[in-house]
Design a protein around this motif. Structure first.
Motif, PDB file in Angstrom:
ATOM      1  N   LEU A  43       0.826  -1.043   0.051  1.00  0.00           N
ATOM      2  CA  LEU A  43      -0.198  -0.049   0.026  1.00  0.00           C
ATOM      3  C   LEU A  43       0.952   1.256  -0.025  1.00  0.00           C
ATOM      4  CD1 LEU A  43      -2.774   1.160   0.324  1.00  0.00           C
ATOM      5  CD2 LEU A  43      -2.478   1.325   2.876  1.00  0.00           C
ATOM      6  N   VAL A  44       2.015   1.261   0.833  1.00  0.00           N
ATOM      7  CA  VAL A  44       3.050   2.328   0.771  1.00  0.00           C
ATOM      8  C   VAL A  44       3.545   2.554  -0.493  1.00  0.00           C
ATOM      9  CG1 VAL A  44       4.894   3.251   1.762  1.00  0.00           C
ATOM     10  CG2 VAL A  44       3.334   2.116   3.265  1.00  0.00           C
ATOM     11  N   GLY A  45       3.934   1.411  -1.148  1.00  0.00           N
ATOM     12  CA  GLY A  45       4.316   1.603  -2.590  1.00  0.00           C
ATOM     13  C   GLY A  45       3.523   1.954  -3.678  1.00  0.00           C
ATOM     14  N   SER A  46       2.364   1.496  -3.281  1.00  0.00           N
ATOM     15  CA  SER A  46       1.236   2.038  -4.382  1.00  0.00           C
ATOM     16  C   SER A  46       0.707   3.509  -4.335  1.00  0.00           C
ATOM     17  CB  SER A  46       0.102   1.054  -4.152  1.00  0.00           C
ATOM     18  OG  SER A  46      -0.973   1.542  -4.905  1.00  0.00           O
ATOM     19  N   SER A  47       0.867   3.976  -2.884  1.00  0.00           N
ATOM     20  CA  SER A  47       0.390   5.217  -2.761  1.00  0.00           C
ATOM     21  C   SER A  47       1.144   6.374  -3.473  1.00  0.00           C
ATOM     22  CB  SER A  47       0.329   5.634  -1.011  1.00  0.00           C
ATOM     23  OG  SER A  47       1.950   5.745  -0.784  1.00  0.00           O
ATOM     24  N   PHE A  48       2.617   6.176  -3.761  1.00  0.00           N
ATOM     25  CA  PHE A  48       3.340   7.162  -4.683  1.00  0.00           C
ATOM     26  C   PHE A  48       2.696   7.459  -5.717  1.00  0.00           C
ATOM     27  CE2 PHE A  48       6.465   8.104  -7.707  1.00  0.00           C
ATOM     28  CZ  PHE A  48       7.133   9.257  -7.101  1.00  0.00           C
ATOM     29  N   PHE A  49       1.750   6.577  -6.229  1.00  0.00           N
ATOM     30  CA  PHE A  49       1.118   6.637  -7.688  1.00  0.00           C
ATOM     31  C   PHE A  49      -0.371   7.042  -7.660  1.00  0.00           C
ATOM     32  CE2 PHE A  49       4.917   3.897  -8.456  1.00  0.00           C
ATOM     33  CZ  PHE A  49       5.709   4.511  -9.455  1.00  0.00           C
ATOM     34  N   TRP A  50      -0.986   7.118  -6.478  1.00  0.00           N
ATOM     35  CA  TRP A  50      -2.325   7.432  -6.652  1.00  0.00           C
ATOM     36  C   TRP A  50      -2.772   8.663  -7.370  1.00  0.00           C
ATOM     37  CZ3 TRP A  50      -3.358   6.311  -0.861  1.00  0.00           C
ATOM     38  CH2 TRP A  50      -3.323   4.998  -0.303  1.00  0.00           C
ATOM     39  N   PHE A  51      -2.159   9.833  -7.249  1.00  0.00           N
ATOM     40  CA  PHE A  51      -2.286  11.018  -7.971  1.00  0.00           C
ATOM     41  C   PHE A  51      -1.280  11.381  -9.003  1.00  0.00           C
ATOM     42  CE2 PHE A  51      -4.836  11.035  -4.008  1.00  0.00           C
ATOM     43  CZ  PHE A  51      -5.974  11.347  -4.287  1.00  0.00           C
ATOM     44  N   PHE A  52      -0.366  10.538  -9.241  1.00  0.00           N
ATOM     45  CA  PHE A  52       0.816  10.767  -9.990  1.00  0.00           C
ATOM     46  C   PHE A  52       0.152  10.898 -11.501  1.00  0.00           C
ATOM     47  CE2 PHE A  52       4.184   9.565 -12.833  1.00  0.00           C
ATOM     48  CZ  PHE A  52       5.642   9.637 -11.882  1.00  0.00           C
ATOM     49  N   SER A  53      -0.830  10.110 -11.903  1.00  0.00           N
ATOM     50  CA  SER A  53      -1.380  10.527 -13.079  1.00  0.00           C
ATOM     51  C   SER A  53      -2.026  11.735 -13.648  1.00  0.00           C
ATOM     52  CB  SER A  53      -2.384   9.470 -13.446  1.00  0.00           C
ATOM     53  OG  SER A  53      -1.924   8.020 -13.500  1.00  0.00           O
ATOM     54  N   ILE A  54      -2.986  11.949 -12.540  1.00  0.00           N
ATOM     55  CA  ILE A  54      -3.517  13.309 -12.692  1.00  0.00           C
ATOM     56  C   ILE A  54      -2.668  14.541 -12.799  1.00  0.00           C
ATOM     57  CG2 ILE A  54      -5.299  14.836 -11.549  1.00  0.00           C
ATOM     58  CD1 ILE A  54      -6.705  12.213 -10.362  1.00  0.00           C
ATOM     59  N   ALA A  55      -1.730  14.336 -11.601  1.00  0.00           N
ATOM     60  CA  ALA A  55      -0.674  15.357 -11.685  1.00  0.00           C
ATOM     61  C   ALA A  55       0.360  15.528 -12.879  1.00  0.00           C
ATOM     62  CB  ALA A  55       0.349  15.247 -10.385  1.00  0.00           C
ATOM     63  N   GLY A  56       0.510  14.469 -13.314  1.00  0.00           N
ATOM     64  CA  GLY A  56       1.338  14.309 -14.599  1.00  0.00           C
ATOM     65  C   GLY A  56       0.483  14.919 -15.628  1.00  0.00           C
ATOM     66  N   LYS A  69      11.128  25.365 -18.233  1.00  0.00           N
ATOM     67  CA  LYS A  69      11.700  25.699 -16.967  1.00  0.00           C
ATOM     68  C   LYS A  69      11.275  25.934 -15.925  1.00  0.00           C
ATOM     69  CE  LYS A  69      15.295  29.128 -15.577  1.00  0.00           C
ATOM     70  NZ  LYS A  69      16.071  30.472 -15.701  1.00  0.00           N
ATOM     71  N   LYS A  70      10.410  26.778 -15.799  1.00  0.00           N
ATOM     72  CA  LYS A  70       9.493  26.967 -14.685  1.00  0.00           C
ATOM     73  C   LYS A  70       8.774  25.665 -14.045  1.00  0.00           C
ATOM     74  CE  LYS A  70       8.278  31.547 -15.688  1.00  0.00           C
ATOM     75  NZ  LYS A  70       6.940  32.850 -15.933  1.00  0.00           N
ATOM     76  N   MET A  71       8.445  24.992 -14.942  1.00  0.00           N
ATOM     77  CA  MET A  71       7.813  23.510 -14.249  1.00  0.00           C
ATOM     78  C   MET A  71       8.846  22.789 -13.681  1.00  0.00           C
ATOM     79  SD  MET A  71       4.763  22.628 -14.529  1.00  0.00           S
ATOM     80  CE  MET A  71       4.168  21.220 -13.279  1.00  0.00           C
ATOM     81  N   LEU A  72       9.936  22.692 -14.117  1.00  0.00           N
ATOM     82  CA  LEU A  72      11.240  21.785 -13.471  1.00  0.00           C
ATOM     83  C   LEU A  72      11.538  22.185 -12.306  1.00  0.00           C
ATOM     84  CD1 LEU A  72      13.167  21.081 -16.937  1.00  0.00           C
ATOM     85  CD2 LEU A  72      11.889  19.291 -15.333  1.00  0.00           C
ATOM     86  N   ALA A  73      11.493  23.605 -12.186  1.00  0.00           N
ATOM     87  CA  ALA A  73      11.804  24.217 -10.853  1.00  0.00           C
ATOM     88  C   ALA A  73      10.800  24.168  -9.930  1.00  0.00           C
ATOM     89  CB  ALA A  73      12.003  25.928 -11.090  1.00  0.00           C
ATOM     90  N   ILE A  74       9.402  24.055 -10.388  1.00  0.00           N
ATOM     91  CA  ILE A  74       8.485  23.917  -9.520  1.00  0.00           C
ATOM     92  C   ILE A  74       8.806  22.484  -8.660  1.00  0.00           C
ATOM     93  CG2 ILE A  74       5.822  23.721  -9.200  1.00  0.00           C
ATOM     94  CD1 ILE A  74       5.677  26.098 -11.154  1.00  0.00           C
ATOM     95  N   MET A  75       8.717  21.667  -9.576  1.00  0.00           N
ATOM     96  CA  MET A  75       8.682  20.201  -9.140  1.00  0.00           C
ATOM     97  C   MET A  75      10.163  20.099  -8.397  1.00  0.00           C
ATOM     98  SD  MET A  75       7.946  17.884 -12.491  1.00  0.00           S
ATOM     99  CE  MET A  75       8.831  18.558 -13.716  1.00  0.00           C
ATOM    100  N   GLY A 103       4.582  11.946  -4.924  1.00  0.00           N
ATOM    101  CA  GLY A 103       4.204  11.392  -6.525  1.00  0.00           C
ATOM    102  C   GLY A 103       3.664  12.461  -6.994  1.00  0.00           C
ATOM    103  N   ILE A 104       2.863  13.446  -6.433  1.00  0.00           N
ATOM    104  CA  ILE A 104       2.154  14.474  -7.104  1.00  0.00           C
ATOM    105  C   ILE A 104       3.198  15.425  -7.540  1.00  0.00           C
ATOM    106  CG2 ILE A 104       0.726  16.714  -6.751  1.00  0.00           C
ATOM    107  CD1 ILE A 104      -0.787  15.287  -4.760  1.00  0.00           C
ATOM    108  N   GLY A 105       4.397  15.609  -6.807  1.00  0.00           N
ATOM    109  CA  GLY A 105       5.193  16.449  -7.386  1.00  0.00           C
ATOM    110  C   GLY A 105       6.162  16.039  -8.364  1.00  0.00           C
ATOM    111  N   GLU A 106       6.129  14.576  -8.495  1.00  0.00           N
ATOM    112  CA  GLU A 106       7.233  14.085  -9.553  1.00  0.00           C
ATOM    113  C   GLU A 106       6.269  13.678 -10.786  1.00  0.00           C
ATOM    114  OE1 GLU A 106       9.608  10.818  -8.331  1.00  0.00           O
ATOM    115  OE2 GLU A 106      10.577  12.131  -6.724  1.00  0.00           O
ATOM    116  N   GLY A 107       4.743  13.682 -10.545  1.00  0.00           N
ATOM    117  CA  GLY A 107       4.054  13.348 -11.833  1.00  0.00           C
ATOM    118  C   GLY A 107       4.428  13.523 -13.286  1.00  0.00           C
TER     119      GLY A 107
END
Length: 420
Positions: A43-56, A69-75, A103-107
Motif C-alpha cells: 500500500l505504501v509503495g502504491s500510494s506514490f502513484f495514486w495521484f501521479f497520473s492526474i498530476a502528470g 524551465k519553470k515547471m522543472l523548478a516547481i517540481m 508522487g504529485i510533485g514528480e508526476g
C-alpha cells in the motif's frame, strides 16, 4: 548550452529516481518500526502513484503554457518540501501521505523533460538524448544506494529522506541560475517549417490517443513501469528476505546491476537511433528494438525463478532490467513524432496513465508474497507475473505499433503525422 541542459536534467533524474527508491531502501526498518505486513508495505509503495497520473497530465499541460524551465523548478522545490517533512512522519497514514505528495510533485517529470529536450535537440538525436538523461536514474541507483543505506543504518531513514530534500534544493538553485527555456536559435525541424502547423484540435489529439501506435506504446511503457516499480519497492526486500543478503550487500548489488542495466539502455537506444537514421522508419527502428528488448527482459526475469546461485540471480535481474527498462525511451520517441505541437500533452498523458502500473504492481506483489506463505516462493510467483507482462506486451507492440508505416513522408499538417 544544449549539453549543459542535458547534464542538469541527468542530475535531476538521479535525484528523482533516488527519491522514488529511497522508500525501498528504507523498507525493512520502516516495516519494523510501524509493524507493517507485506500488504501494508505494498500500500505504501502504491500510494506514490495514486495521484501521479492526474498530476502528470495537468502538469504536462501546464508546462506547455508556463514553460518547461519553470515547471522543472516547481517540481524540484516541491520534492525538497516533502522530503524534509519525513521528520513529521509518525504513523502509517502520515507515511502514505508523504509518498502521495511526493508522487504529485514528480508526476509531470518525464513529460516535461521530454518537452524541454525537444527544444534543444533535433529528432534524429532524441533517442540517445532521452536514454542518456534516463541513465541518470540508473546512476542515481549506483550513487545513492550504498550511501543512502549507510545513512539509514547509521542515522535513520528520516535523515536519509531529508538529505534527498537538500539535494533537490541545491539543484533548484543551480537551475534558476543557469537554466534556459530554449536555445536562441531553434533546432532544425525534421520537416519544412515554411508552413506554420495549425493549432491542434481535440479531435486530432483524440485520434492520436486512440491509434494503435499510441495504445501499444502505452502498453510497453506500462510494462516498464510495472517492472521499475517492482524494483523500487520490492527488490531490496527480495534481496534481503529471499536471497538473504545483508543491507550493504543489497545496496551494492542494486548499485552494480543498476549501472550495467543503465549502460544497456543507452546502447539499446543508440541502436534504435542508428536504425532510424538508416531507414527513416519508426517501425524498422524503435518498434523492433523496443519490442525485442522487453521480450528479452521478460525471459530473463522468468529465469530468476529457476536459477539457484545468488550470482546467477543477480545476473538475470541485471539483464532483465537492462532490456525491459529501456522501452520507455522508444515509446517517448515514437509518441513525440505523432503530433510535435502537443508533445508535452501526449507524452504527459502516456507517462501519467502508465503509472497505473505503479499503483497496481506493489499491491499485487505484496498480496502474492503474503498469500504464498513463504517469501521466496511468493517472489518467484511475482517474477513470473512480471515476465508474462513483458513478453505479452512486447509481442503486441511488435505486431501492431506503426504497422502501416513505410518510409517517413514529408508532410506539413499536424494530422498527417497520425499513423496507426
Amino acid at each position: 548550452m544544449a549539453r549543459l541542459t542535458m547534464v542538469l536534467l541527468f542530475v535531476l533524474y538521479m535525484i528523482n529516481y533516488a527519491d522514488k527508491t529511497i522508500a525501498g531502501y528504507s523498507a525493512v526498518p520502516i516495516m519494523d518500526e510501524f509493524g507493517l505486513s507485506q500488504k501494508e508495505w505494498g500500500l505504501v509503495g502504491s500510494s506514490f502513484f495514486w495521484f501521479f497520473s492526474i498530476a502528470g497530465i495537468l502538469g504536462a499541460a501546464l508546462s506547455d503554457r508556463i514553460g518547461t524551465k519553470k515547471m522543472l523548478a516547481i517540481m524540484a522545490i516541491s520534492w525538497t518540501v516533502v522530503q524534509f517533512g519525513a521528520y513529521a512522519i509518525a504513523s502509517l497514514p502520515m507515511l502514505v501521505l508523504a509518498r502521495v505528495l511526493l508522487g504529485i510533485g514528480e508526476g509531470p517529470f518525464w513529460a516535461t523533460v521530454v518537452s524541454h529536450l525537444n527544444k534543444w535537440f533535433p529528432e534524429e538525436k532524441r533517442g540517445l538524448v532521452y536514454s542518456t538523461v534516463n541513465f541518470g536514474a540508473f546512476v542515481g541507483a549506483v550513487a545513492s544506494a550504498p550511501l543512502l543505506v549507510a545513512m539509514i543504518d547509521q542515522n535513520g531513514w528520516r535523515f536519509a529522506w531529508a538529505f534527498m530534500g537538500a539535494l533537490s534544493l541545491i539543484w533548484f538553485l543551480v537551475w534558476i541560475w543557469v537554466g534556459k527555456e530554449k536555445p536562441a536559435i531553434a533546432v532544425a525541424a525534421s520537416q519544412p517549417a515554411s508552413v506554420e502547423a495549425p493549432k491542434a484540435k481535440w479531435s486530432e489529439i483524440s485520434k492520436v490517443m486512440l491509434s494503435s501506435t499510441y495504445i501499444f506504446c502505452f502498453l510497453i511503457y506500462f510494462g516498464q513501469i510495472w517492472g521499475t516499480t517492482f524494483a523500487a519497492v520490492w527488490e531490496p526486500v527480495y534481496l534481503v528476505k529471499a536471497i538473504h543478503l545483508t543491507n550493504q550487500q543489497m545496496a551494492y548489488s542494486i548499485a552494480g546491476t543498476g549501472l550495467v542495466a543503465g549502460l544497456m539502455t543507452i546502447l539499446i537506444s543508440s541502436i534504435g537511433d542508428r536504425l532510424y537514421k538508416k531507414h527513416r522508419s519508426y517501425r524498422k527502428s524503435y518498434v523492433w528494438v523496443g519490442g525485442v528488448s522487453i521480450i528479452l527482459g521478460g525471459l530473463f526475469f522468468y529465469s530468476v525463478t529457476w536459477v539457484q546461485s545468488t550470482a546467477l540471480v543477480l545476473i538475470a535481474l541485471c539483464l532483465g532490467k537492462g532490456f525491459a527498462f529501456s522501452v520507455g525511451t522508444a515509446s517517448s520517441v515514437i509518441v513525440s513524432s505523432l503530433m510535435p505541437a502537443r508533445t508535452g500533452l501526449l507524452v504527459g498523458v502516456m507517462s501519467s496513465l502508465v503509472t497505473l502500473a505503479g499503483i497496481i504492481s506493489p499491491l499485487v506483489t505484496g498480496s502474492i508474497v503474503q498469500a504464498a506463505g513463504d517469501v521466496a516462493i511468493g517472489f518467484g510467483h511475482a517474477m513470473s507475473l512480471n515476465a508474462l507482462i513483458f513478453v505479452v506486451f512486447g509481442v503486441l507492440f511488435l505486431l501492431f505499433a506503426k504497422r502501416n508505416e513505410g518510409k517517413i513522408e514529408i508532410t506539413s499538417p499536424i494530422s498527417n503525422r497520425i499513423e496507426n
